[in-house]
Design an enzyme around this catalytic site. Sequence first.
Site, PDB file in Angstrom:
ATOM      1  N   HIS A 133      -8.350 -23.758  -9.358  1.00  0.00           N
ATOM      2  CA  HIS A 133      -7.604 -24.792  -9.038  1.00  0.00           C
ATOM      3  C   HIS A 133      -7.829 -25.349  -7.692  1.00  0.00           C
ATOM      4  O   HIS A 133      -7.307 -26.205  -7.311  1.00  0.00           O
ATOM      5  CB  HIS A 133      -6.015 -24.204  -8.999  1.00  0.00           C
ATOM      6  CG  HIS A 133      -5.569 -23.807 -10.437  1.00  0.00           C
ATOM      7  ND1 HIS A 133      -5.571 -24.654 -11.491  1.00  0.00           N
ATOM      8  CD2 HIS A 133      -4.980 -22.685 -10.861  1.00  0.00           C
ATOM      9  CE1 HIS A 133      -4.844 -24.112 -12.564  1.00  0.00           C
ATOM     10  NE2 HIS A 133      -4.649 -22.827 -12.312  1.00  0.00           N
ATOM     11  N   ASP A 168      -8.376 -20.177 -19.820  1.00  0.00           N
ATOM     12  CA  ASP A 168      -7.265 -19.573 -18.996  1.00  0.00           C
ATOM     13  C   ASP A 168      -6.032 -20.575 -19.388  1.00  0.00           C
ATOM     14  O   ASP A 168      -6.218 -21.417 -19.973  1.00  0.00           O
ATOM     15  CB  ASP A 168      -7.607 -20.190 -17.400  1.00  0.00           C
ATOM     16  CG  ASP A 168      -6.538 -19.704 -16.401  1.00  0.00           C
ATOM     17  OD1 ASP A 168      -6.861 -18.622 -15.886  1.00  0.00           O
ATOM     18  OD2 ASP A 168      -5.594 -20.331 -16.487  1.00  0.00           O
ATOM     19  N   HIS A 170      -3.860 -21.863 -17.845  1.00  0.00           N
ATOM     20  CA  HIS A 170      -3.411 -23.332 -17.231  1.00  0.00           C
ATOM     21  C   HIS A 170      -4.892 -24.087 -17.020  1.00  0.00           C
ATOM     22  O   HIS A 170      -6.064 -23.556 -17.371  1.00  0.00           O
ATOM     23  CB  HIS A 170      -3.399 -22.531 -15.359  1.00  0.00           C
ATOM     24  CG  HIS A 170      -2.194 -21.799 -15.414  1.00  0.00           C
ATOM     25  ND1 HIS A 170      -2.442 -20.339 -15.543  1.00  0.00           N
ATOM     26  CD2 HIS A 170      -1.088 -21.938 -15.235  1.00  0.00           C
ATOM     27  CE1 HIS A 170      -1.103 -19.790 -15.092  1.00  0.00           C
ATOM     28  NE2 HIS A 170      -0.212 -21.065 -14.999  1.00  0.00           N
ATOM     29  N   ASP A 257      -4.538 -15.080 -18.912  1.00  0.00           N
ATOM     30  CA  ASP A 257      -3.064 -15.250 -18.789  1.00  0.00           C
ATOM     31  C   ASP A 257      -2.472 -15.861 -20.163  1.00  0.00           C
ATOM     32  O   ASP A 257      -1.226 -16.362 -19.928  1.00  0.00           O
ATOM     33  CB  ASP A 257      -2.774 -15.901 -17.448  1.00  0.00           C
ATOM     34  CG  ASP A 257      -3.581 -17.108 -17.109  1.00  0.00           C
ATOM     35  OD1 ASP A 257      -4.338 -17.455 -18.149  1.00  0.00           O
ATOM     36  OD2 ASP A 257      -3.561 -17.898 -16.037  1.00  0.00           O
TER      37      ASP A 257
HETATM   38 ZN   LIG Z   1      -4.138 -19.387 -15.158  1.00  0.00          ZN
END
Ligand SMILES: [Zn+2]
Length: 376
Positions: A133, A168, A170, A257
């Site tokens: 990120h 992931d 996200h 995750d």
């Molecule tokens: Zn994540």
Amino acid sequence: MKTALVYSEKADSFDYGREHPLRMERLPLTWRLMRAYGLTTLPHARVVAPEPAAETDIARYHTREYLDVLKRADRGLDPADGAVYGLGLGDNPVFRGLWEVAQLVAAGSLTAADLVASGAVDRAFHFAGGLHHAFPDRASGFCYVNDAVLAILRLREHGLRVAYVDIDAHHGDGVQHAFYADPHVLTISTHERGERLFPGTGFVRELGEGDAAGYSVNLPLEAYTDSAVYLPAFEAVVPPLLERFKPDVIVAQLGVDGHRTDPLTHLAFDLQGFVRAFARLLPLAPKIVALGGGGYDVRNVARGWTAAWAALNGVELADELPASYARDIAHYGFTSTKLWDAPAAALPEETQRAVSDYVDRQVDAVQTTIFPFHRL
Ligand SMILES: [Zn+2]
């Protein structure tokens, strides 16, 4: 085939703070499970400890002003202008050693890239990396320095064609941003849909710009997407694009995750699905640089990355966790002594249908909007 596991014991000495969901202890916990399974002494695999990366290496992507702020934050005190750079808020706290750990994470992924680019090994895994990120001048989503971008840039400097695949939960927004106008790097991210989860991006329409249109690929997933829905969707999108793009190396971000017990997301993968998605990438490029990523149930992190490292080495693991891991099993409250997950209870039929319908529509959208750029 030669492999490398990049790991530094120093990672354990940093702490985001007691209330923060990112637990650094997940790294030594993973290392101990790998060791218990005999995966840290494989004959064709080396274990490499990185030295902190030079600032010039990190400045290859990040701005000098931002790195100066990170250095000032290293003492553990909030810099006055920290908020401008995403620091000091809940997600990206300032803590003692912040700059040192950022350098260490960057170094690990650069070391993995160098080992693979030089031909010293074919596959490398740096599970402390994958902090996808971070932006050039801003911390975001628990990430200060974008080691994945740095690794890709390093591989590009060696003249390699790179595909980035991010599983992931996200969206891999920082990596997408770095290569949004670069047709030489294909980025693919599968993740929970942006309306439901941080960072709120990662829609199919974010497909790259200019010459790079079609080289930024996003497959959003509905909450409760399980492995039975995910794996066919992954299969419909990822291998065809990689077969067409023909990367020299895949950089894989293995955030775990998306697991059904992860406290921060709403996806519902089991460990088998997570590892199968990763293993599916292995035949699609001659070289692999695998990185870690998110994972907030530390028991999944340890099992997921241990199983991924085994898959990377072509090693089959016994389902029963090793007896020498018993202390960690007890201390961390593992709910089972098995590596692999038991089947989950089925979702209500209506929810199941809504989840499959959403994911089917996203797969269709990728196939209609992205595939034509690749003459697929
Ligand atoms: Zn994540």
